[in-house]
Write an enzyme that holds these catalytic residues in place. Sequence first.
Site, PDB file in Angstrom:
ATOM      1  N   GLU A  85      25.641  81.504  53.733  1.00 46.75           N
ATOM      2  CA  GLU A  85      27.082  81.235  53.671  1.00 46.75           C
ATOM      3  C   GLU A  85      27.315  80.150  52.631  1.00 46.75           C
ATOM      4  OE1 GLU A  85      28.899  79.391  57.081  1.00 46.75           O
ATOM      5  OE2 GLU A  85      26.991  78.592  57.765  1.00 46.75           O
ATOM      6  N   ARG A 101      34.354  78.254  70.636  1.00 42.87           N
ATOM      7  CA  ARG A 101      33.258  77.855  69.752  1.00 42.87           C
ATOM      8  C   ARG A 101      32.893  76.393  69.990  1.00 42.87           C
ATOM      9  NH1 ARG A 101      34.030  79.032  63.511  1.00 42.87           N
ATOM     10  NH2 ARG A 101      35.465  77.279  63.718  1.00 42.87           N
ATOM     11  N   LYS A 160      29.246  74.158  65.161  1.00 43.03           N
ATOM     12  CA  LYS A 160      30.041  73.387  64.192  1.00 43.03           C
ATOM     13  C   LYS A 160      29.810  71.918  64.520  1.00 43.03           C
ATOM     14  CE  LYS A 160      34.436  73.772  61.791  1.00 43.03           C
ATOM     15  NZ  LYS A 160      33.870  73.915  60.455  1.00 43.03           N
TER      16      LYS A 160
HETATM   17  N1  PLP Z   1      31.161  78.260  57.517  1.00 42.17           N
HETATM   18  C1  PLP Z   1      31.236  76.930  57.460  1.00 42.17           C
HETATM   19  C2  PLP Z   1      30.042  76.163  57.073  1.00 42.17           C
HETATM   20  C3  PLP Z   1      32.456  76.291  57.766  1.00 42.17           C
HETATM   21  O1  PLP Z   1      32.543  74.961  57.711  1.00 42.17           O
HETATM   22  C4  PLP Z   1      33.564  77.055  58.115  1.00 42.17           C
HETATM   23  C5  PLP Z   1      34.814  76.415  58.505  1.00 42.17           C
HETATM   24  O2  PLP Z   1      35.170  76.293  59.626  1.00 42.17           O
HETATM   25  C6  PLP Z   1      33.428  78.452  58.147  1.00 42.17           C
HETATM   26  C7  PLP Z   1      32.217  79.012  57.847  1.00 42.17           C
HETATM   27  C8  PLP Z   1      34.589  79.318  58.508  1.00 42.17           C
HETATM   28  O3  PLP Z   1      34.838  79.327  59.883  1.00 42.17           O
HETATM   29  P1  PLP Z   1      36.315  79.588  60.422  1.00 42.17           P
HETATM   30  O4  PLP Z   1      36.758  80.864  59.840  1.00 42.17           O
HETATM   31  O5  PLP Z   1      36.144  79.673  61.890  1.00 42.17           O
HETATM   32  O6  PLP Z   1      37.135  78.433  59.982  1.00 42.17           O
HETATM   33  C1  COI Z   2      37.355  74.626  58.192  1.00 47.75           C
HETATM   34  O1  COI Z   2      37.552  75.604  57.469  1.00 47.75           O
HETATM   35  O2  COI Z   2      38.102  74.361  59.151  1.00 47.75           O
HETATM   36  C2  COI Z   2      36.246  73.726  57.969  1.00 47.75           C
HETATM   37  O3  COI Z   2      35.901  73.006  58.871  1.00 47.75           O
HETATM   38  C3  COI Z   2      35.590  73.690  56.665  1.00 47.75           C
HETATM   39  C4  COI Z   2      35.450  72.298  56.161  1.00 47.75           C
HETATM   40  C5  COI Z   2      34.468  72.321  55.065  1.00 47.75           C
HETATM   41  C6  COI Z   2      36.756  71.713  55.729  1.00 47.75           C
END
Ligand code: PLP
Ligand code: COI
Length: 344
Positions: free
Chosen positions: A223, A85, A187
């Site tokens: 989200e 990612r 991200k």
């Molecule tokens: N959506 C947002 C805006 C986030 O910051 C995160 C955190 O990483 C997620 C979703 C969840 O992604 P992941 O499950 O890869 O941590």
């Molecule tokens: C994560 O879940 O790793 C994120 O980056 C979310 C953040 C808002 C702490």
Amino acid sequence: MTKAKATDFDWPNIGFNYHDLPYSFHAEFKDGHWDEGHLTEDSTITMSEAANVLHYGQEAFEGLKAYRRKDGGVNLFRPDMNAKRMHKSAERLLMEPFPEDRFVQAVKEVVKANQDFVPPYGSGATLYVRPFLIGTGEVIGVHPANQFQFHILVTPVGPYYKGGMQPTAYVTSPYDRAAHGGTGQSKVSGNYASSLLPGSIAHEEGFSDVVYLDPRLHENIEELGGANFFGITKDGKFKTPKSPSILPSITKKSLLKLASDFGMEPEETTISIYDLDQFSEAGAMGTAAVISPVGSITHNGNKHVFYSETKVGPYTQKLYDRLSGIQDGDIKGPDGWQVDVPLD
Ligand code: PLP
Ligand code: COI
């Protein structure tokens, strides 16, 4: 800066905050190639005042965790997915990606170096790993940098949403975090900068986080500020929003698989904010959030309560138990989900 000591922490009550740990990882891209990279005790960064990241926001980051197992070892959860990612986020912002295999190796190195700070098994805390990539090359016109730095900081954390598995209240916002065709799938720091104001308004009003709606119609759930959203229909199906402007969550991808194993017929689909009655339960899912029940969503002053404002629903609990069981190394997960960090 004062470095933290492992004895400083009351693990079950540490919250979600930054602590300056002994080691970080640092690598530089210059003259067309990445250097070897190294562990460093320096948790500060020096760069030119004209560095792209300071003006035009060339920054991409990741979030993953190191989990202490019952046998004392340490696991990462699907770190190759974070590497992939970050590669995509880097491409979206015209940054030089840090090689994916070296990303995973660097995460292992920095976790091992800070191994005393991986919280104990069963404490509810984990070591959060935050890799980030910044454009440090000098610019004044709007151009991509030609020099980059890749860093990894680590810090021990507890639950991101207050109470962890306690249901909390969420609210929709008139603001968007990302545009249709913008950087929502990546991200990158800009998405989070634009979420600070709506997030802060929501907190002042006593909500855990914002539920963003789609930026074109303001009708469908996108989200949450820091996690993806899921709902469990009254007949036990797992649904999660499909949209080009949300972050492709690794936790979401994992839960789609686990929900399928449970026969919950998971689906990524449009979810209207006006069709919440179809759900008996709802939740937030992400690395920081793990799974956190969404007790209610307030939209235009109307509050919709899901399963309960105080109790966790049975499907949410079942998914949490399976996911966290795999992350903690108690249950064997699908191939490649549990990656051991070799320690001394
Ligand atoms: N959506 C947002 C805006 C986030 O910051 C995160 C955190 O990483 C997620 C979703 C969840 O992604 P992941 O499950 O890869 O941590
Ligand atoms: C994560 O879940 O790793 C994120 O980056 C979310 C953040 C808002 C702490």
